[in-house]
Design a protein around this motif. Structure first.
Motif, PDB file in Angstrom:
ATOM      1  N   LEU A  10       0.825  -1.201   0.000  1.00 40.66           N
ATOM      2  CA  LEU A  10       0.000   0.000   0.000  1.00 40.66           C
ATOM      3  C   LEU A  10       0.864   1.258   0.000  1.00 40.66           C
ATOM      4  N   ARG A  11       1.942   1.243   0.759  1.00 39.68           N
ATOM      5  CA  ARG A  11       2.846   2.395   0.777  1.00 39.68           C
ATOM      6  C   ARG A  11       3.441   2.620  -0.616  1.00 39.68           C
ATOM      7  N   ASP A  12       3.796   1.533  -1.308  1.00 43.30           N
ATOM      8  CA  ASP A  12       4.304   1.652  -2.682  1.00 43.30           C
ATOM      9  C   ASP A  12       3.260   2.259  -3.601  1.00 43.30           C
ATOM     10  N   VAL A  13       2.026   1.779  -3.492  1.00 42.89           N
ATOM     11  CA  VAL A  13       0.932   2.293  -4.334  1.00 42.89           C
ATOM     12  C   VAL A  13       0.711   3.776  -4.061  1.00 42.89           C
ATOM     13  N   LEU A  14       0.644   4.158  -2.792  1.00 43.42           N
ATOM     14  CA  LEU A  14       0.415   5.556  -2.443  1.00 43.42           C
ATOM     15  C   LEU A  14       1.553   6.455  -2.902  1.00 43.42           C
ATOM     16  N   SER A  15       2.787   6.015  -2.713  1.00 44.97           N
ATOM     17  CA  SER A  15       3.915   6.867  -3.107  1.00 44.97           C
ATOM     18  C   SER A  15       4.036   6.964  -4.622  1.00 44.97           C
ATOM     19  N   ASP A  16       3.791   5.864  -5.333  1.00 42.17           N
ATOM     20  CA  ASP A  16       3.898   5.884  -6.795  1.00 42.17           C
ATOM     21  C   ASP A  16       2.735   6.641  -7.444  1.00 42.17           C
ATOM     22  N   SER A  17       1.536   6.393  -6.990  1.00 41.49           N
ATOM     23  CA  SER A  17       0.353   6.966  -7.630  1.00 41.49           C
ATOM     24  C   SER A  17       0.125   8.426  -7.269  1.00 41.49           C
ATOM     25  N   PHE A  18       0.510   8.817  -6.060  1.00 43.49           N
ATOM     26  CA  PHE A  18       0.186  10.165  -5.589  1.00 43.49           C
ATOM     27  C   PHE A  18       1.416  10.985  -5.225  1.00 43.49           C
ATOM     28  N   ASP A  28      -1.132   5.124  10.981  1.00 45.82           N
ATOM     29  CA  ASP A  28      -2.078   6.090  11.544  1.00 45.82           C
ATOM     30  C   ASP A  28      -2.236   7.345  10.684  1.00 45.82           C
ATOM     31  N   SER A  29      -1.618   7.376   9.497  1.00 45.24           N
ATOM     32  CA  SER A  29      -1.765   8.529   8.600  1.00 45.24           C
ATOM     33  C   SER A  29      -3.196   8.600   8.077  1.00 45.24           C
ATOM     34  N   HIS A  30      -3.819   9.775   8.240  1.00 48.64           N
ATOM     35  CA  HIS A  30      -5.170   9.995   7.734  1.00 48.64           C
ATOM     36  C   HIS A  30      -5.062  10.272   6.232  1.00 48.64           C
ATOM     37  N   LEU A  31      -5.852   9.548   5.447  1.00 48.47           N
ATOM     38  CA  LEU A  31      -5.758   9.663   3.991  1.00 48.47           C
ATOM     39  C   LEU A  31      -6.017  11.078   3.497  1.00 48.47           C
ATOM     40  N   PHE A  32      -6.991  11.761   4.078  1.00 52.56           N
ATOM     41  CA  PHE A  32      -7.379  13.075   3.571  1.00 52.56           C
ATOM     42  C   PHE A  32      -6.656  14.217   4.290  1.00 52.56           C
ATOM     43  N   LYS A  33      -6.498  14.114   5.588  1.00 52.55           N
ATOM     44  CA  LYS A  33      -5.863  15.197   6.348  1.00 52.55           C
ATOM     45  C   LYS A  33      -4.339  15.169   6.251  1.00 52.55           C
ATOM     46  N   LEU A  37      -5.153  13.413   0.192  1.00 52.68           N
ATOM     47  CA  LEU A  37      -5.906  12.785  -0.885  1.00 52.68           C
ATOM     48  C   LEU A  37      -7.294  13.416  -0.921  1.00 52.68           C
ATOM     49  N   ASP A  38      -7.889  13.454  -2.112  1.00 49.33           N
ATOM     50  CA  ASP A  38      -9.253  13.943  -2.240  1.00 49.33           C
ATOM     51  C   ASP A  38     -10.140  12.824  -2.765  1.00 49.33           C
ATOM     52  N   SER A  39     -11.378  13.131  -3.078  1.00 51.36           N
ATOM     53  CA  SER A  39     -12.315  12.075  -3.489  1.00 51.36           C
ATOM     54  C   SER A  39     -11.904  11.435  -4.809  1.00 51.36           C
ATOM     55  N   ILE A  40     -11.335  12.203  -5.715  1.00 50.21           N
ATOM     56  CA  ILE A  40     -10.849  11.651  -6.982  1.00 50.21           C
ATOM     57  C   ILE A  40      -9.691  10.687  -6.702  1.00 50.21           C
ATOM     58  N   ASP A  41      -8.800  11.074  -5.792  1.00 48.58           N
ATOM     59  CA  ASP A  41      -7.686  10.204  -5.409  1.00 48.58           C
ATOM     60  C   ASP A  41      -8.201   8.916  -4.774  1.00 48.58           C
ATOM     61  N   ALA A  42      -9.267   9.022  -3.992  1.00 51.02           N
ATOM     62  CA  ALA A  42      -9.834   7.835  -3.346  1.00 51.02           C
ATOM     63  C   ALA A  42     -10.339   6.838  -4.382  1.00 51.02           C
ATOM     64  N   VAL A  43     -10.945   7.348  -5.450  1.00 49.31           N
ATOM     65  CA  VAL A  43     -11.410   6.479  -6.530  1.00 49.31           C
ATOM     66  C   VAL A  43     -10.211   5.811  -7.201  1.00 49.31           C
ATOM     67  N   GLU A  44      -9.177   6.570  -7.469  1.00 52.03           N
ATOM     68  CA  GLU A  44      -7.958   6.020  -8.074  1.00 52.03           C
ATOM     69  C   GLU A  44      -7.331   4.963  -7.163  1.00 52.03           C
ATOM     70  N   THR A  67      -7.914   5.980   7.591  1.00 51.75           N
ATOM     71  CA  THR A  67      -6.454   5.962   7.748  1.00 51.75           C
ATOM     72  C   THR A  67      -5.840   4.854   6.897  1.00 51.75           C
ATOM     73  N   VAL A  68      -4.535   4.911   6.764  1.00 53.86           N
ATOM     74  CA  VAL A  68      -3.807   3.859   6.062  1.00 53.86           C
ATOM     75  C   VAL A  68      -4.047   2.526   6.763  1.00 53.86           C
ATOM     76  N   GLY A  69      -4.067   2.531   8.084  1.00 48.56           N
ATOM     77  CA  GLY A  69      -4.331   1.317   8.842  1.00 48.56           C
ATOM     78  C   GLY A  69      -5.712   0.738   8.540  1.00 48.56           C
ATOM     79  N   ASP A  70      -6.700   1.616   8.344  1.00 50.93           N
ATOM     80  CA  ASP A  70      -8.043   1.162   7.969  1.00 50.93           C
ATOM     81  C   ASP A  70      -8.009   0.452   6.620  1.00 50.93           C
ATOM     82  N   VAL A  71      -7.241   0.994   5.681  1.00 54.40           N
ATOM     83  CA  VAL A  71      -7.123   0.375   4.360  1.00 54.40           C
ATOM     84  C   VAL A  71      -6.476  -1.005   4.501  1.00 54.40           C
TER      85      VAL A  71
END
Length: 80
Positions: A10-18, A28-33, A37-44, A67-71
């Motif tokens: 997941l860390r690889d996906v987040l760093s590469d894609s965004f 514990d990183s919050h995806l949006f705060k 990330l925004d709603s378009i990023d969430a879809v991606e 959060t990343v942990g939730d994912v």
């Protein structure tokens, strides 16, 4: 897959894609705060996770993800 395996992927996906610094991504990183990330990023992200799991990611599975942990926890359930 272990929680650490999923987190690593997941860390690889987040760093590469965004274009995020992998060192800034924690369970514990919050995806949006924290990761901005925004709603378009969430879809991606959902699309990327579908490719990773081979399963369709439903909106219901992701409605409480913040959060990343939730994912990671959601992916663990999907893969088990």
């Amino acid at each position: 897959m272990t929680e650490q395996d999923i987190f690593s992927k997941l860390r690889d996906v987040l760093s590469d894609s965004f274009q995020l610094d992998p060192e800034s991504i924690h369970l514990d990183s919050h995806l949006f705060k924290d990761l901005d990330l925004d709603s378009i990023d969430a879809v991606e992200l959902a699309i990327q996770l579908q490719e990773f799991t081979g399963r369709r990611v439903s909106a219901q599975e992701f409605k409480d993800v913040r959060t990343v942990g939730d994912v990671v926890a959601t992916l663990q359930k999907m893969l088990s």
